[in-house]
Design a protein around this motif. Structure first.
Motif, PDB file in Angstrom:
ATOM      1  N   ALA A   1      -0.273  -2.692  -4.947  1.00 56.60           N
ATOM      2  CA  ALA A   1      -1.586  -3.102  -4.921  1.00 56.60           C
ATOM      3  C   ALA A   1      -2.637  -2.092  -4.648  1.00 56.60           C
ATOM      4  CB  ALA A   1      -1.788  -4.240  -4.278  1.00 56.60           C
ATOM      5  N   THR A   2      -2.191  -1.061  -3.865  1.00 53.37           N
ATOM      6  CA  THR A   2      -3.115   0.078  -3.538  1.00 53.37           C
ATOM      7  C   THR A   2      -2.501   1.142  -3.442  1.00 53.37           C
ATOM      8  OG1 THR A   2      -4.562  -1.456  -2.200  1.00 53.37           O
ATOM      9  CG2 THR A   2      -4.673   0.805  -1.649  1.00 53.37           C
ATOM     10  N   VAL A   3      -2.998   2.212  -4.204  1.00 54.08           N
ATOM     11  CA  VAL A   3      -2.320   3.511  -3.875  1.00 54.08           C
ATOM     12  C   VAL A   3      -3.323   4.554  -3.358  1.00 54.08           C
ATOM     13  CG1 VAL A   3      -2.621   4.203  -6.350  1.00 54.08           C
ATOM     14  CG2 VAL A   3      -0.797   5.469  -5.102  1.00 54.08           C
ATOM     15  N   ILE A   4      -3.152   5.526  -2.431  1.00 58.51           N
ATOM     16  CA  ILE A   4      -3.972   6.549  -1.887  1.00 58.51           C
ATOM     17  C   ILE A   4      -3.136   8.024  -2.145  1.00 58.51           C
ATOM     18  CG2 ILE A   4      -4.991   7.482   0.198  1.00 58.51           C
ATOM     19  CD1 ILE A   4      -4.140   4.029   0.466  1.00 58.51           C
TER      20      ILE A   4
ATOM     21  N   GLY B   1      -9.476   7.263 -14.522  1.00 59.13           N
ATOM     22  CA  GLY B   1      -9.192   5.744 -14.386  1.00 59.13           C
ATOM     23  C   GLY B   1      -9.083   5.298 -12.982  1.00 59.13           C
ATOM     24  N   PHE B   2      -9.068   6.054 -12.047  1.00 58.66           N
ATOM     25  CA  PHE B   2      -9.004   5.713 -10.534  1.00 58.66           C
ATOM     26  C   PHE B   2     -10.307   4.947 -10.056  1.00 58.66           C
ATOM     27  CE2 PHE B   2      -6.890   9.692 -11.347  1.00 58.66           C
ATOM     28  CZ  PHE B   2      -5.768   9.268 -10.841  1.00 58.66           C
ATOM     29  N   SER B   3     -10.025   4.107  -8.945  1.00 62.67           N
ATOM     30  CA  SER B   3     -11.061   3.213  -8.556  1.00 62.67           C
ATOM     31  C   SER B   3     -12.039   3.992  -7.726  1.00 62.67           C
ATOM     32  CB  SER B   3     -10.469   2.336  -7.492  1.00 62.67           C
ATOM     33  OG  SER B   3      -9.433   1.290  -8.104  1.00 62.67           O
ATOM     34  N   HIS B   4     -11.615   5.241  -7.010  1.00 65.29           N
ATOM     35  CA  HIS B   4     -12.406   5.865  -6.238  1.00 65.29           C
ATOM     36  C   HIS B   4     -11.674   7.580  -6.311  1.00 65.29           C
ATOM     37  CE1 HIS B   4     -15.285   7.580  -3.278  1.00 65.29           C
ATOM     38  NE2 HIS B   4     -14.223   7.912  -2.437  1.00 65.29           N
TER      39      HIS B   4
ATOM     40  N   ARG C   1       0.989  -1.189  -0.116  1.00 64.91           N
ATOM     41  CA  ARG C   1      -0.084  -0.153   0.059  1.00 64.91           C
ATOM     42  C   ARG C   1       0.904   1.162   0.235  1.00 64.91           C
ATOM     43  NH1 ARG C   1      -2.342  -0.839   4.500  1.00 64.91           N
ATOM     44  NH2 ARG C   1      -3.891  -2.515   3.483  1.00 64.91           N
ATOM     45  N   VAL C   2       0.756   1.939  -0.960  1.00 67.09           N
ATOM     46  CA  VAL C   2       1.554   3.240  -1.041  1.00 67.09           C
ATOM     47  C   VAL C   2       0.484   4.515  -1.073  1.00 67.09           C
ATOM     48  CG1 VAL C   2       2.924   4.507  -2.725  1.00 67.09           C
ATOM     49  CG2 VAL C   2       2.996   1.981  -2.756  1.00 67.09           C
TER      50      VAL C   2
ATOM     51  N   VAL D   1      -2.522   0.985 -10.902  1.00 64.86           N
ATOM     52  CA  VAL D   1      -2.374   0.344  -9.638  1.00 64.86           C
ATOM     53  C   VAL D   1      -3.974  -0.398  -9.681  1.00 64.86           C
ATOM     54  CG1 VAL D   1      -1.927   0.355  -7.243  1.00 64.86           C
ATOM     55  CG2 VAL D   1      -0.697   1.780  -8.618  1.00 64.86           C
ATOM     56  N   PRO D   2      -3.920  -1.628  -9.187  1.00 65.56           N
ATOM     57  CA  PRO D   2      -5.324  -2.404  -8.929  1.00 65.56           C
ATOM     58  C   PRO D   2      -6.270  -1.504  -8.097  1.00 65.56           C
ATOM     59  CG  PRO D   2      -3.658  -3.911  -8.902  1.00 65.56           C
ATOM     60  CD  PRO D   2      -2.877  -2.543  -8.874  1.00 65.56           C
ATOM     61  N   THR D   3      -5.859  -0.902  -7.074  1.00 63.32           N
ATOM     62  CA  THR D   3      -7.090  -0.031  -6.323  1.00 63.32           C
ATOM     63  C   THR D   3      -6.371   1.225  -6.171  1.00 63.32           C
ATOM     64  OG1 THR D   3      -7.552  -1.953  -5.112  1.00 63.32           O
ATOM     65  CG2 THR D   3      -7.976   0.060  -3.894  1.00 63.32           C
ATOM     66  N   SER D   4      -6.944   2.029  -6.771  1.00 67.16           N
ATOM     67  CA  SER D   4      -6.444   3.664  -6.774  1.00 67.16           C
ATOM     68  C   SER D   4      -7.407   4.409  -6.103  1.00 67.16           C
ATOM     69  CB  SER D   4      -5.851   4.011  -8.149  1.00 67.16           C
ATOM     70  OG  SER D   4      -6.978   4.125  -8.897  1.00 67.16           O
TER      71      SER D   4
END
Length: 404
Positions: A319-322, A370-373, A193-194, A349-352
Protein backbone atom coordinates in the motif's frame (compact mmCIF):
# COMPACT_ATOMS: atom_id res chain seq x y z
CA UNK A 1 6.36 23.90 16.06
CA UNK A 2 7.86 25.31 12.86
CA UNK A 3 6.39 28.49 11.41
CA UNK A 4 5.63 28.54 7.68
CA UNK A 5 4.98 31.24 5.10
CA UNK A 6 1.38 31.30 6.35
CA UNK A 7 2.73 32.87 9.55
CA UNK A 8 4.89 35.51 7.86
CA UNK A 9 3.67 39.05 7.22
CA UNK A 10 5.49 39.35 3.92
CA UNK A 11 4.73 42.78 2.44
CA UNK A 12 7.68 45.12 2.83
CA UNK A 13 9.69 42.47 4.68
CA UNK A 14 13.27 41.76 3.61
CA UNK A 15 13.66 38.00 3.63
CA UNK A 16 16.79 35.89 3.29
CA UNK A 17 15.73 32.69 1.54
CA UNK A 18 18.09 29.68 1.64
CA UNK A 19 17.44 27.36 -1.30
CA UNK A 20 19.26 24.33 -2.66
CA UNK A 21 19.91 24.86 -6.37
CA UNK A 22 23.12 22.81 -6.55
CA UNK A 23 22.84 21.69 -10.17
CA UNK A 24 24.76 19.92 -12.95
CA UNK A 25 26.92 22.36 -14.89
CA UNK A 26 27.65 22.04 -18.62
CA UNK A 27 31.00 22.51 -20.32
CA UNK A 28 30.31 26.22 -20.88
CA UNK A 29 29.73 26.83 -17.18
CA UNK A 30 25.95 27.15 -17.55
CA UNK A 31 23.19 25.09 -16.00
CA UNK A 32 22.70 21.67 -17.53
CA UNK A 33 19.55 20.91 -15.49
CA UNK A 34 17.25 23.38 -13.72
CA UNK A 35 15.11 20.85 -11.80
CA UNK A 36 16.30 22.05 -8.41
CA UNK A 37 15.59 25.67 -9.28
CA UNK A 38 12.09 24.78 -10.45
CA UNK A 39 11.42 23.13 -7.10
CA UNK A 40 11.72 26.51 -5.35
CA UNK A 41 9.59 28.54 -7.75
CA UNK A 42 6.45 28.27 -5.62
CA UNK A 43 8.19 29.59 -2.50
CA UNK A 44 9.94 32.45 -4.26
CA UNK A 45 6.91 33.41 -6.36
CA UNK A 46 4.69 33.51 -3.30
CA UNK A 47 7.08 35.73 -1.37
CA UNK A 48 7.48 38.12 -4.29
CA UNK A 49 3.77 38.20 -5.15
CA UNK A 50 3.05 39.06 -1.52
CA UNK A 51 5.39 42.04 -1.68
CA UNK A 52 8.48 40.56 -0.10
CA UNK A 53 12.00 41.78 -0.71
CA UNK A 54 13.89 38.55 -1.37
CA UNK A 55 17.61 37.84 -1.06
CA UNK A 56 18.43 34.31 -2.23
CA UNK A 57 21.22 32.33 -0.56
CA UNK A 58 22.51 29.11 -2.10
CA UNK A 59 25.59 27.01 -2.79
CA UNK A 60 26.92 25.39 -5.96
CA UNK A 61 29.55 22.65 -6.12
CA UNK A 62 32.63 22.12 -3.98
CA UNK A 63 36.05 23.80 -4.13
CA UNK A 64 38.21 22.21 -6.80
CA UNK A 65 35.31 20.65 -8.69
CA UNK A 66 34.25 21.64 -12.20
CA UNK A 67 30.81 22.65 -10.92
CA UNK A 68 32.17 25.11 -8.34
CA UNK A 69 30.92 28.19 -10.16
CA UNK A 70 29.18 31.47 -9.46
CA UNK A 71 25.42 31.77 -9.26
CA UNK A 72 25.12 34.20 -12.17
CA UNK A 73 23.57 31.58 -14.48
CA UNK A 74 21.24 30.48 -11.68
CA UNK A 75 19.96 34.05 -11.37
CA UNK A 76 19.36 34.21 -15.13
CA UNK A 77 17.42 30.95 -15.07
CA UNK A 78 15.39 32.03 -12.02
CA UNK A 79 14.43 35.20 -13.86
CA UNK A 80 12.92 33.09 -16.65
CA UNK A 81 11.25 30.63 -14.27
CA UNK A 82 9.76 33.42 -12.13
CA UNK A 83 8.91 35.56 -15.18
CA UNK A 84 10.33 38.67 -13.53
CA UNK A 85 13.75 40.34 -13.20
CA UNK A 86 16.15 38.66 -10.80
CA UNK A 87 19.35 40.53 -10.00
CA UNK A 88 22.69 38.95 -9.12
CA UNK A 89 25.55 40.32 -7.05
CA UNK A 90 28.98 38.69 -6.87
CA UNK A 91 29.15 39.08 -3.10
CA UNK A 92 27.60 37.19 -0.21
CA UNK A 93 27.89 39.21 3.00
CA UNK A 94 30.13 42.20 2.21
CA UNK A 95 29.07 45.84 1.99
CA UNK A 96 28.25 45.25 -1.70
CA UNK A 97 25.88 42.43 -0.73
CA UNK A 98 24.27 44.52 2.01
CA UNK A 99 23.82 47.42 -0.41
CA UNK A 100 22.16 45.14 -2.98
CA UNK A 101 19.78 43.79 -0.36
CA UNK A 102 19.08 47.23 1.07
CA UNK A 103 18.14 48.53 -2.40
CA UNK A 104 15.40 45.93 -2.87
CA UNK A 105 11.85 47.16 -3.26
CA UNK A 106 8.64 45.22 -2.68
CA UNK A 107 8.52 42.29 -5.10
CA UNK A 108 12.23 42.52 -5.94
CA UNK A 109 14.68 39.60 -5.85
CA UNK A 110 18.48 39.33 -5.79
CA UNK A 111 20.66 36.22 -5.84
CA UNK A 112 23.74 36.55 -3.64
CA UNK A 113 27.00 34.81 -4.52
CA UNK A 114 27.72 31.11 -3.89
CA UNK A 115 27.87 30.69 -0.09
CA UNK A 116 30.63 28.09 -0.51
CA UNK A 117 32.98 30.73 -1.87
CA UNK A 118 33.18 31.55 1.83
CA UNK A 119 35.32 29.08 3.84
CA UNK A 120 33.25 28.96 7.04
CA UNK A 121 30.33 27.54 5.06
CA UNK A 122 32.28 24.26 5.00
CA UNK A 123 32.40 24.03 8.77
CA UNK A 124 29.79 22.51 11.06
CA UNK A 125 28.62 24.73 13.93
CA UNK A 126 26.09 24.76 16.70
CA UNK A 127 23.48 27.38 15.78
CA UNK A 128 24.62 29.91 18.39
CA UNK A 129 28.19 29.74 17.11
CA UNK A 130 27.04 29.80 13.47
CA UNK A 131 25.26 33.06 14.25
CA UNK A 132 28.64 34.65 15.01
CA UNK A 133 30.18 33.80 11.62
CA UNK A 134 31.00 36.54 9.10
CA UNK A 135 28.17 35.45 6.80
CA UNK A 136 25.42 35.75 9.39
CA UNK A 137 26.77 38.84 11.13
CA UNK A 138 27.29 40.50 7.75
CA UNK A 139 23.75 39.95 6.45
CA UNK A 140 21.61 39.91 9.58
CA UNK A 141 21.43 43.74 9.87
CA UNK A 142 19.69 44.06 6.46
CA UNK A 143 17.27 41.13 6.89
CA UNK A 144 13.96 41.07 8.74
CA UNK A 145 13.28 37.32 8.48
CA UNK A 146 14.79 34.07 7.28
CA UNK A 147 13.13 31.34 5.22
CA UNK A 148 14.74 27.93 4.80
CA UNK A 149 13.52 26.07 1.73
CA UNK A 150 16.70 23.99 1.32
CA UNK A 151 15.49 20.62 2.56
CA UNK A 152 18.14 18.82 0.51
CA UNK A 153 20.83 20.47 2.68
CA UNK A 154 18.94 20.29 5.98
CA UNK A 155 21.16 17.50 7.34
CA UNK A 156 24.09 19.95 7.44
CA UNK A 157 24.86 22.37 10.28
CA UNK A 158 26.45 25.18 8.31
CA UNK A 159 26.10 28.94 8.87
CA UNK A 160 23.62 29.69 6.09
CA UNK A 161 21.41 26.85 7.33
CA UNK A 162 21.48 27.09 11.12
CA UNK A 163 22.97 30.50 11.94
CA UNK A 164 20.26 32.85 10.73
CA UNK A 165 17.36 31.30 12.72
CA UNK A 166 19.31 32.07 15.91
CA UNK A 167 19.09 35.81 15.26
CA UNK A 168 16.06 36.21 12.98
CA UNK A 169 12.50 34.90 12.91
CA UNK A 170 12.72 31.64 10.94
CA UNK A 171 10.16 30.03 8.64
CA UNK A 172 9.92 26.93 6.48
CA UNK A 173 9.45 27.51 2.77
CA UNK A 174 6.94 25.46 0.79
CA UNK A 175 9.50 22.80 -0.26
CA UNK A 176 10.67 22.36 3.33
CA UNK A 177 7.10 22.31 4.61
CA UNK A 178 6.00 19.62 2.16
CA UNK A 179 9.05 17.44 2.78
CA UNK A 180 8.55 17.54 6.54
CA UNK A 181 4.85 16.79 6.19
CA UNK A 182 5.45 13.78 3.94
CA UNK A 183 8.66 12.28 5.31
CA UNK A 184 7.83 13.14 8.89
CA UNK A 185 4.65 11.08 8.83
CA UNK A 186 5.83 7.85 7.20
CA UNK A 187 4.41 5.83 10.10
CA UNK A 188 0.94 7.12 9.17
CA UNK A 189 1.05 5.82 5.58
CA UNK A 190 -1.05 2.73 4.75
CA UNK A 191 0.32 -0.79 5.18
CA UNK A 192 1.83 -3.08 3.95
CA UNK A 193 4.83 -0.75 3.70
CA UNK A 194 7.83 -1.63 1.51
CA UNK A 195 11.23 0.05 1.41
CA UNK A 196 13.41 -0.27 -1.71
CA UNK A 197 17.06 0.50 -0.92
CA UNK A 198 19.52 0.66 -3.81
CA UNK A 199 22.35 2.82 -5.06
CA UNK A 200 25.82 3.16 -3.57
CA UNK A 201 25.18 4.76 -0.16
CA UNK A 202 25.55 1.47 1.68
CA UNK A 203 26.10 2.70 5.27
CA UNK A 204 23.12 5.07 5.07
CA UNK A 205 20.90 2.40 3.54
CA UNK A 206 21.81 -0.13 6.23
CA UNK A 207 21.05 2.51 8.86
CA UNK A 208 17.62 2.99 7.30
CA UNK A 209 17.00 -0.76 7.13
CA UNK A 210 17.91 -1.24 10.79
CA UNK A 211 15.72 1.67 11.84
CA UNK A 212 12.57 0.81 9.91
CA UNK A 213 12.76 -2.90 10.71
CA UNK A 214 13.37 -2.36 14.43
CA UNK A 215 10.49 0.13 14.62
CA UNK A 216 8.12 -2.07 12.64
CA UNK A 217 7.78 0.54 9.90
CA UNK A 218 8.72 -1.86 7.09
CA UNK A 219 6.92 -5.06 6.15
CA UNK A 220 9.61 -5.71 3.53
CA UNK A 221 12.96 -4.22 2.55
CA UNK A 222 14.02 -4.83 -1.06
CA UNK A 223 17.73 -4.42 -1.83
CA UNK A 224 19.38 -3.56 -5.15
CA UNK A 225 22.41 -1.78 -6.59
CA UNK A 226 25.59 -1.86 -4.53
CA UNK A 227 23.41 -2.21 -1.43
CA UNK A 228 22.00 -5.44 -2.88
CA UNK A 229 25.51 -6.65 -3.75
CA UNK A 230 26.62 -6.15 -0.14
CA UNK A 231 23.66 -8.18 1.10
CA UNK A 232 24.40 -10.93 -1.42
CA UNK A 233 27.99 -11.22 -0.17
CA UNK A 234 26.71 -11.15 3.42
CA UNK A 235 24.47 -14.09 2.48
CA UNK A 236 27.47 -16.08 1.25
CA UNK A 237 27.16 -15.40 -2.49
CA UNK A 238 30.42 -15.13 -4.45
CA UNK A 239 29.99 -12.06 -6.69
CA UNK A 240 33.53 -12.29 -8.03
CA UNK A 241 36.55 -10.06 -7.59
CA UNK A 242 35.31 -7.08 -9.62
CA UNK A 243 32.24 -6.45 -7.44
CA UNK A 244 34.06 -7.32 -4.22
CA UNK A 245 36.98 -5.03 -5.05
CA UNK A 246 34.60 -2.14 -5.73
CA UNK A 247 32.93 -2.61 -2.35
CA UNK A 248 36.32 -2.78 -0.66
CA UNK A 249 37.60 0.31 -2.49
CA UNK A 250 34.55 2.26 -1.34
CA UNK A 251 35.39 1.41 2.27
CA UNK A 252 32.24 -0.70 2.65
CA UNK A 253 33.78 -4.03 3.63
CA UNK A 254 32.70 -3.67 7.27
CA UNK A 255 29.14 -3.09 6.06
CA UNK A 256 28.99 -6.74 5.02
CA UNK A 257 29.03 -7.73 8.70
CA UNK A 258 26.24 -5.27 9.44
CA UNK A 259 24.21 -6.65 6.54
CA UNK A 260 24.82 -10.18 7.85
CA UNK A 261 23.52 -9.16 11.28
CA UNK A 262 20.44 -7.67 9.64
CA UNK A 263 19.78 -10.88 7.73
CA UNK A 264 20.11 -12.88 10.95
CA UNK A 265 17.65 -10.61 12.75
CA UNK A 266 15.14 -9.85 9.98
CA UNK A 267 15.95 -12.16 7.09
CA UNK A 268 12.31 -13.05 6.50
CA UNK A 269 11.55 -9.39 5.75
CA UNK A 270 14.63 -8.57 3.65
CA UNK A 271 14.62 -9.44 -0.05
CA UNK A 272 17.95 -9.81 -1.84
CA UNK A 273 18.53 -10.21 -5.60
CA UNK A 274 17.97 -13.63 -7.18
CA UNK A 275 20.04 -12.83 -10.26
CA UNK A 276 22.38 -10.12 -11.52
CA UNK A 277 23.34 -8.67 -14.88
CA UNK A 278 26.96 -8.41 -16.04
CA UNK A 279 28.62 -7.14 -19.20
CA UNK A 280 29.83 -10.04 -21.34
CA UNK A 281 31.18 -9.53 -24.85
CA UNK A 282 29.65 -6.05 -24.84
CA UNK A 283 26.13 -7.28 -24.06
CA UNK A 284 23.94 -7.59 -20.99
CA UNK A 285 24.17 -11.13 -19.60
CA UNK A 286 22.06 -12.31 -16.66
CA UNK A 287 23.28 -14.86 -14.13
CA UNK A 288 21.22 -16.60 -11.47
CA UNK A 289 22.72 -16.73 -8.00
CA UNK A 290 23.54 -20.41 -8.44
CA UNK A 291 25.56 -19.57 -11.57
CA UNK A 292 27.88 -17.18 -9.74
CA UNK A 293 30.68 -16.18 -9.54
CA UNK A 294 30.82 -14.49 -12.94
CA UNK A 295 33.81 -14.67 -15.24
CA UNK A 296 36.96 -12.75 -14.40
CA UNK A 297 36.51 -8.99 -14.65
CA UNK A 298 32.71 -9.14 -14.72
CA UNK A 299 30.87 -7.08 -12.11
CA UNK A 300 27.22 -7.14 -11.03
CA UNK A 301 25.85 -4.06 -12.82
CA UNK A 302 22.10 -4.50 -12.37
CA UNK A 303 19.47 -6.83 -10.98
CA UNK A 304 18.11 -9.43 -13.36
CA UNK A 305 14.67 -10.43 -14.64
CA UNK A 306 14.04 -13.03 -11.93
CA UNK A 307 14.71 -10.46 -9.22
CA UNK A 308 12.39 -7.95 -10.87
CA UNK A 309 9.59 -10.52 -11.06
CA UNK A 310 10.12 -11.38 -7.37
CA UNK A 311 10.13 -7.72 -6.32
CA UNK A 312 7.06 -6.91 -8.43
CA UNK A 313 5.06 -9.57 -6.57
CA UNK A 314 5.92 -7.91 -3.26
CA UNK A 315 5.07 -4.45 -4.62
CA UNK A 316 1.73 -5.73 -6.00
CA UNK A 317 0.62 -6.31 -2.41
CA UNK A 318 2.03 -3.05 -1.01
CA UNK A 319 0.00 0.00 0.00
CA UNK A 320 3.05 2.23 0.50
CA UNK A 321 6.51 2.09 -1.06
CA UNK A 322 9.51 4.24 -0.13
CA UNK A 323 12.35 4.13 -2.65
CA UNK A 324 15.93 5.34 -2.45
CA UNK A 325 18.74 4.62 -4.89
CA UNK A 326 18.84 3.07 -8.38
CA UNK A 327 18.90 -0.68 -8.94
CA UNK A 328 22.02 -0.65 -11.08
CA UNK A 329 24.28 1.33 -13.39
CA UNK A 330 21.33 3.07 -15.03
CA UNK A 331 23.64 5.47 -16.89
CA UNK A 332 24.44 2.63 -19.31
CA UNK A 333 21.54 1.62 -21.55
CA UNK A 334 22.17 -2.10 -21.07
CA UNK A 335 21.83 -1.76 -17.31
CA UNK A 336 18.97 0.71 -16.96
CA UNK A 337 16.32 -2.04 -17.02
CA UNK A 338 16.38 -2.82 -13.32
CA UNK A 339 15.92 0.78 -12.25
CA UNK A 340 13.32 1.55 -14.92
CA UNK A 341 11.24 -1.61 -14.36
CA UNK A 342 11.42 -1.52 -10.57
CA UNK A 343 10.42 2.13 -10.33
CA UNK A 344 7.73 1.68 -12.99
CA UNK A 345 6.25 -1.06 -10.83
CA UNK A 346 6.41 1.22 -7.78
CA UNK A 347 4.26 3.87 -9.47
CA UNK A 348 1.37 1.41 -9.27
CA UNK A 349 1.47 1.37 -5.47
CA UNK A 350 -1.19 3.71 -3.99
CA UNK A 351 1.37 5.73 -1.97
CA UNK A 352 4.83 5.96 -3.56
CA UNK A 353 7.57 8.14 -2.07
CA UNK A 354 10.98 8.63 -3.67
CA UNK A 355 14.02 9.79 -1.72
CA UNK A 356 15.63 12.50 -3.81
CA UNK A 357 19.21 13.24 -4.83
CA UNK A 358 20.66 10.74 -7.28
CA UNK A 359 17.42 8.77 -7.33
CA UNK A 360 15.41 11.73 -8.58
CA UNK A 361 18.06 12.41 -11.21
CA UNK A 362 17.90 8.81 -12.39
CA UNK A 363 14.13 8.97 -12.75
CA UNK A 364 14.28 12.21 -14.72
CA UNK A 365 16.86 10.67 -17.05
CA UNK A 366 14.74 7.55 -17.52
CA UNK A 367 11.49 9.46 -17.84
CA UNK A 368 9.76 7.55 -15.03
CA UNK A 369 6.86 9.51 -13.52
CA UNK A 370 3.73 8.96 -11.48
CA UNK A 371 4.94 8.95 -7.86
CA UNK A 372 3.00 10.43 -4.97
CA UNK A 373 6.04 12.40 -3.83
CA UNK A 374 9.60 12.83 -5.10
CA UNK A 375 11.84 14.30 -2.41
CA UNK A 376 14.35 17.01 -3.22
CA UNK A 377 16.84 15.62 -0.70
CA UNK A 378 18.95 12.47 -0.73
CA UNK A 379 20.95 12.54 2.50
CA UNK A 380 18.32 14.60 4.29
CA UNK A 381 15.56 12.21 3.25
CA UNK A 382 17.55 9.21 4.44
CA UNK A 383 18.18 10.84 7.80
CA UNK A 384 14.48 11.61 8.23
CA UNK A 385 13.64 8.00 7.45
CA UNK A 386 15.86 6.93 10.37
CA UNK A 387 14.16 9.48 12.65
CA UNK A 388 17.47 11.31 13.10
CA UNK A 389 17.15 15.08 13.68
CA UNK A 390 18.03 17.45 10.86
CA UNK A 391 20.12 20.38 12.18
CA UNK A 392 18.52 22.95 9.89
CA UNK A 393 15.04 21.82 10.94
CA UNK A 394 15.94 21.89 14.63
CA UNK A 395 17.26 25.43 14.12
CA UNK A 396 13.90 26.49 12.73
CA UNK A 397 12.15 24.97 15.73
CA UNK A 398 14.42 26.99 18.05
CA UNK A 399 14.48 30.17 15.98
CA UNK A 400 15.10 33.76 16.99
CA UNK A 401 11.47 34.88 16.72
CA UNK A 402 10.61 37.36 19.44
CA UNK A 403 7.30 37.67 21.20
CA UNK A 404 5.44 40.93 21.73
Amino acid sequence: MIATLDDLDVEGTTVGVRVDVNSPIDDDGGLADDARLRAHVDTLSELLDRGGRVAVLAHQGRPGSDDFVSLASHADRLSKLLDRPVDYVDATFSSAAREAVGDLGNGDCVVLENTRFYSEEYMEFEPERAARTHLVEGLEPVLDAYVNDAFAAAHRSQPSLVGFPSVLPGYAGRVMETELDVLGSIEETPEPRVYVLGGTKVPDSIDVAWSVLEKGLADHVLTAGVVGNVFLIADGVDLGDASSDFIYDQGYWDEIDRASDLLDAYGNRIAIPRDVAVSRDGDRHELGINALPPEEGEAAMDVGSSTLEYYRRILDDAATVILNGPAGVFEEAAFEHGTRDLYDAATGVPTSIVGGGDTASALRQLGVEGFSHVSTGGGAALRMLTAEPLPAVTALEDDGRTTD
